[in-house]
Design a protein around this motif. Structure first.
Motif, short mmCIF file in Angstrom:
data_model
loop_
_atom_site.label_atom_id
_atom_site.label_comp_id
_atom_site.label_asym_id
_atom_site.label_seq_id
_atom_site.Cartn_x
_atom_site.Cartn_y
_atom_site.Cartn_z
N ASP A 170 -7.71 -21.30 0.62
CA ASP A 170 -6.57 -20.63 -0.10
C ASP A 170 -6.19 -19.43 0.56
OD1 ASP A 170 -5.12 -19.58 -2.10
OD2 ASP A 170 -6.84 -19.56 -3.44
N ALA A 171 -4.89 -19.45 1.01
CA ALA A 171 -4.41 -18.51 1.90
C ALA A 171 -3.57 -17.61 0.94
CB ALA A 171 -3.66 -19.04 3.06
N SER A 172 -3.65 -17.71 -0.33
CA SER A 172 -2.79 -16.89 -1.37
C SER A 172 -3.27 -15.43 -1.66
CB SER A 172 -2.81 -17.77 -2.65
OG SER A 172 -2.31 -19.05 -2.52
N TYR A 173 -3.10 -14.74 -0.34
CA TYR A 173 -3.94 -13.37 -0.51
C TYR A 173 -3.11 -12.44 0.38
CZ TYR A 173 -8.11 -15.03 -2.98
OH TYR A 173 -8.75 -15.67 -3.59
N THR A 174 -2.75 -11.30 0.09
CA THR A 174 -2.13 -10.46 0.81
C THR A 174 -2.94 -10.06 2.02
OG1 THR A 174 -3.15 -8.33 -0.13
CG2 THR A 174 -1.08 -9.30 -1.02
N PRO A 175 -2.52 -9.55 3.12
CA PRO A 175 -2.94 -9.11 4.52
C PRO A 175 -4.43 -7.93 4.06
CG PRO A 175 -0.92 -9.27 5.01
CD PRO A 175 -0.89 -9.40 3.62
N ASP A 176 -4.21 -7.28 3.12
CA ASP A 176 -5.25 -6.53 2.52
C ASP A 176 -6.27 -7.25 1.50
OD1 ASP A 176 -3.76 -6.22 0.43
OD2 ASP A 176 -3.21 -4.30 0.29
N GLY A 177 -6.18 -8.39 1.58
CA GLY A 177 -7.22 -9.21 0.74
C GLY A 177 -6.83 -9.08 -1.03
N LYS A 178 -5.66 -8.77 -1.38
CA LYS A 178 -5.45 -9.15 -2.83
C LYS A 178 -4.78 -10.32 -3.03
CE LYS A 178 -4.81 -3.83 -3.34
NZ LYS A 178 -3.95 -3.02 -3.43
N PRO A 179 -4.95 -10.73 -4.16
CA PRO A 179 -4.40 -11.96 -4.56
C PRO A 179 -2.57 -11.84 -4.68
CG PRO A 179 -6.35 -11.79 -5.85
CD PRO A 179 -6.02 -10.32 -5.34
N LEU A 180 -1.94 -12.83 -4.24
CA LEU A 180 -0.78 -12.92 -4.47
C LEU A 180 -0.34 -13.00 -5.72
CD1 LEU A 180 0.69 -15.35 -1.66
CD2 LEU A 180 0.51 -12.87 -1.60
N THR A 181 0.72 -12.02 -6.36
CA THR A 181 1.27 -12.16 -7.94
C THR A 181 2.77 -12.54 -7.74
OG1 THR A 181 1.56 -9.67 -7.75
CG2 THR A 181 -0.54 -10.54 -8.24
N GLN A 182 3.18 -12.48 -9.21
CA GLN A 182 4.68 -12.67 -9.35
C GLN A 182 5.35 -11.22 -8.84
OE1 GLN A 182 5.45 -13.04 -13.56
NE2 GLN A 182 5.75 -15.31 -13.16
N GLU A 183 4.52 -10.33 -8.99
CA GLU A 183 5.06 -8.89 -8.39
C GLU A 183 5.03 -8.67 -6.94
OE1 GLU A 183 2.69 -9.42 -10.95
OE2 GLU A 183 4.17 -9.13 -12.50
N TRP A 184 4.08 -9.29 -6.39
CA TRP A 184 3.79 -9.15 -4.88
C TRP A 184 3.77 -10.63 -4.20
CZ3 TRP A 184 2.19 -9.90 -0.15
CH2 TRP A 184 2.69 -8.88 0.92
N ASN A 185 4.77 -11.30 -3.76
CA ASN A 185 4.64 -12.65 -3.29
C ASN A 185 5.58 -12.78 -2.11
OD1 ASN A 185 4.79 -15.83 -3.28
ND2 ASN A 185 3.41 -15.51 -5.15
N ASP A 186 5.14 -12.05 -1.09
CA ASP A 186 5.88 -12.35 0.12
C ASP A 186 5.61 -13.53 0.75
OD1 ASP A 186 7.22 -12.46 2.57
OD2 ASP A 186 7.01 -10.08 2.99
N TRP A 187 6.09 -14.76 0.69
CA TRP A 187 5.70 -16.05 1.28
C TRP A 187 5.38 -15.92 2.55
CZ3 TRP A 187 8.11 -19.06 4.74
CH2 TRP A 187 9.61 -18.79 4.83
N THR A 188 5.99 -15.08 3.57
CA THR A 188 5.88 -14.85 4.84
C THR A 188 4.42 -14.22 5.18
OG1 THR A 188 7.17 -12.78 5.16
CG2 THR A 188 8.31 -14.73 5.13
N GLN A 189 3.71 -13.42 4.20
CA GLN A 189 2.51 -12.80 4.55
C GLN A 189 1.49 -13.33 3.73
OE1 GLN A 189 2.68 -9.99 6.65
NE2 GLN A 189 4.38 -10.62 7.17
#
Length: 235
Positions: free
Chosen positions: A120-139
């Motif tokens: 599952d790569a659905s995390y930001t570079p600082d280890g937080k889960p992707l959300t509706q509010e923060w969902n940059d698909w390139t990161q």
């Protein structure tokens, strides 16, 4: 082990999305693929992400997810899903699992000879889960605790295959679609000596490369093109 794979249905109740995605056609194609999986006796059906297409309406996405996951469950085939960026844009991991009733990555499945590892790569570079509010698909990023889990899963004499939505293929050379820490992950996979395949979605045009001893297969998007797009493979 015989498996059936599909990716990027981008399902919603619309004929056309983003100019070239055909979600309603993808639903019919998935039904056809599941029938073929049953006919061929696959042990596991695998969705490599973007099961639904998020159009800014959570209620619409819920209806879409309920409908397409019901199709999968009623096929009678066990199915595992690696959530994609569109899935994460609509729902978090727990809500997606509750609505779909599908087994989600990270997860391991095996028989006597093969081990299948779902990331599952659905995390930001600082280890937080992707959300509706923060969902940059390139990161997108596979977090450190999951990398440790991956290393443990690779400690086996069985043939290993790895599955993920975003791209790990080091030859595809599309940074927008590639997992941010793909180099670190590929180093782990190559170092294990027993990984034979990596299967991924996300890049709708598909690709296939062999790097060292690992074959990287990128599935074509089921919502695109004029033909059905799924794979039945022995691993």
């Amino acid at each position: 082990m015989k498996i059936g794979l599909f990716s990027d249905t981008h399902y919603c109740d619309r004929e056309l999305v983003n100019g070239d995605r055909k979600p309603q056609v993808a639903f019919a194609r998935l039904k056809e693929a599941l029938n073929e999986f049953n006919s061929c006796g696959v042990s596991l059906a695998i969705c490599l992400g973007d099961l639904i297409n998020y159009n800014g309406d959570t209620d619409e996405s819920r209806d879409s997810l309920e409908k397409i996951s019901s199709l999968i469950r009623n096929s009678g085939i066990k199915c595992v899903c690696c959530m994609g960026n569109h899935d994460n844009e609509a729902f978090n991991h727990n809500d997606f699992a509750e609505i779909s009733k599908l087994q989600l990555s990270p997860f391991m499945f095996e028989d006597k000879e093969a081990r299948l590892i779902f990331l599952d790569a659905s995390y930001t570079p600082d280890g937080k889960p992707l959300t509706q509010e923060w969902n940059d698909w390139t990161q997108c990023f596979v977090p450190s605790d999951q990398l440790e889990w991956l290393k443990n899963q690779l400690e086996t004499d069985k043939r290993c295959s790895v599955f993920i939505h975003q791209i790990l293929d080091p030859q595809l050379c599309d940074e927008d679609h590639t997992v941010c820490n793909a180099d670190e992950i590929n180093k782990i996979l190559n170092g294990s000596g027993n990984v034979t395949n990596v299967f991924q979605g996300h890049y709708h045009f598909g690709a296939e490369h062999k790097v060292n001893s690992i074959r990287y297969t990128t599935l074509k998007a089921m919502c695109m093109g004029d033909d059905n797009r799924f794979i039945i493979a022995e691993v």
